[in-house]
Design an enzyme around this catalytic site. Sequence first.
Site, PDB file in Angstrom:
ATOM      1  CG  PHE A  63      -0.781  -1.250  11.492  1.00  0.00           C
ATOM      2  CD1 PHE A  63      -1.496  -0.788  10.408  1.00  0.00           C
ATOM      3  CD2 PHE A  63       0.254  -2.158  11.271  1.00  0.00           C
ATOM      4  CE1 PHE A  63      -1.193  -1.223   9.119  1.00  0.00           C
ATOM      5  CE2 PHE A  63       0.557  -2.600   9.998  1.00  0.00           C
ATOM      6  CZ  PHE A  63      -0.177  -2.123   8.917  1.00  0.00           C
ATOM      7  CG  ASP A  80       7.575 -12.281   9.392  1.00  0.00           C
ATOM      8  OD1 ASP A  80       7.986 -12.600  10.520  1.00  0.00           O
ATOM      9  OD2 ASP A  80       6.361 -12.219   9.106  1.00  0.00           O
ATOM     10  CG  PHE A 127      15.604  -6.584   5.208  1.00  0.00           C
ATOM     11  CD1 PHE A 127      16.360  -7.718   4.946  1.00  0.00           C
ATOM     12  CD2 PHE A 127      15.710  -5.982   6.460  1.00  0.00           C
ATOM     13  CE1 PHE A 127      17.206  -8.245   5.923  1.00  0.00           C
ATOM     14  CE2 PHE A 127      16.549  -6.500   7.435  1.00  0.00           C
ATOM     15  CZ  PHE A 127      17.305  -7.635   7.166  1.00  0.00           C
ATOM     16  CG  ASP A 170      -1.342  -7.147   9.886  1.00  0.00           C
ATOM     17  OD1 ASP A 170      -1.966  -6.706   8.908  1.00  0.00           O
ATOM     18  OD2 ASP A 170      -0.276  -7.775   9.782  1.00  0.00           O
ATOM     19  CG  ASP A 171      -2.221  -9.940  15.584  1.00  0.00           C
ATOM     20  OD1 ASP A 171      -1.375 -10.042  14.672  1.00  0.00           O
ATOM     21  OD2 ASP A 171      -1.917  -9.736  16.770  1.00  0.00           O
ATOM     22  CE  LYS A 206       6.988  -9.942  13.281  1.00  0.00           C
ATOM     23  NZ  LYS A 206       6.295 -11.238  13.346  1.00  0.00           N
ATOM     24  CG  ASP A 224       6.324 -13.104  16.499  1.00  0.00           C
ATOM     25  OD1 ASP A 224       5.409 -13.533  17.229  1.00  0.00           O
ATOM     26  OD2 ASP A 224       6.223 -13.046  15.266  1.00  0.00           O
ATOM     27  NE  ARG A 283       4.287 -10.858   3.300  1.00  0.00           N
ATOM     28  CZ  ARG A 283       3.975 -10.626   4.576  1.00  0.00           C
ATOM     29  NH1 ARG A 283       3.082  -9.694   4.882  1.00  0.00           N
ATOM     30  NH2 ARG A 283       4.536 -11.344   5.545  1.00  0.00           N
ATOM     31  CE  LYS A 310      -2.134  -1.550   3.701  1.00  0.00           C
ATOM     32  NZ  LYS A 310      -1.730  -2.966   3.707  1.00  0.00           N
ATOM     33  CG  ASP A 326       5.945 -16.131  10.370  1.00  0.00           C
ATOM     34  OD1 ASP A 326       6.621 -16.533  11.334  1.00  0.00           O
ATOM     35  OD2 ASP A 326       5.443 -14.998  10.310  1.00  0.00           O
TER      36      ASP A 326
END
Length: 392
Positions: free
Chosen positions: A278, A142, A137, A282-283, A239, A213, A151, A96, A146
């Site tokens: 934010f 990530d 990056f 996102d979660d 994070k 995390d 993405r 975005k 994960d």
Amino acid sequence: MGRALLRLVFRTAVSRDVSRFNSRALTLRAASLQGDGVCNGTHGGRKALLSDPQRFEAQFDELLTELTERDFTEPGLTDAMSRLKQVMVYNVPGGKKNRGLSVIGSLRELLPPSQLTQDGVQRALVVGWCIEMLQAFFLMTDDIMDASVTRRGQPCWYKKDGIGLDAINDSLLVEGSIYRLLRRHCRDQPYYVHLLELFNETTFQTELGQVLDLITAPPGQIDLGRFTMERYKTIVKYKTAFYSFYLPVASAMYMAGINSEEEHKNAKHILLEMGEFFQIQDDFLDCFGDPAVTGKIGTDIQDNKCSWLVVKALEVMTPEQRSVLELCYGRSDETSVTKVKELYHSLQMPALYQSYEEESYQRLQKLIALHAQSLPHSIFLNFAKKIYKRDK
């Protein structure tokens, strides 16, 4: 030739000349109006007519050429430069761009138009892209950690054929490119060292958050006792909040000559609060968002993540419900994931989230009133408009 005919010819010629004069005057007036509309550091040819988002988009191709064609020209590096170009095009410009655009947006709020030169705008666009590259990056690495699949609506870079764990080095190429651009475009500016320290500090803060995390939810080790709100907020602060919210605004503040520790501390109070919301948002979208809209398939449940949903659920659930969560959380089979989502629904997590969003917005308004006494409130309100009620 008769007098009547001569008069007619004369009138026609005069009328034609007047028409030409009026047309020329209108053209000059239009040009003048365009010139008036592109001050505030945006004069200079065709680009001056573009909006900041359009100018920002156009800047990427120029920076890409600079990094991959003008930087290292040794023939033996041709393949490496080609790889860097592929990595950049695939991973950097697809989001975005709120972080990157917030640099020039904040700078316009901090400086009067007379002080915002064309060169200043250009450097703000470059710094904005450096933040987008830092984001890329982080996301590239990530996604590997994960085991993410998609993405921004496409396969994660490491998932592409022939890439795999080579993506780790590719991510380092992106990070290294940030400092090449900062040096080339900002080295002679009084804020250059501030930017270097800011980017380095923010990168380290984000990596600390990533460590928390990872060790809070190691693969295959389900321990719901680790999921506390205190731990969650620390993870989020480091994070996400520092690089996503404080970094863009702090960059603009330094570029505007605002070096006061007190001013930066005040801005940080507001921006870290915004960053916390934010990440909570996102979660929520990871579990309840539409992948066709968000551009990614959520994996927080499967990845045993310390997300806001599981932390909040643990605060309100019964011992029986906790037993179900212990059996199903952190497992990748569809049945277990479905049971966790059903549990969230039974605990009315969407309603709890909606309530939290409203409370967060009201809290943000109070923080702005308290801490932004000498900073334009619009900097923070513009950010808030982009994130509250978002669906991706």
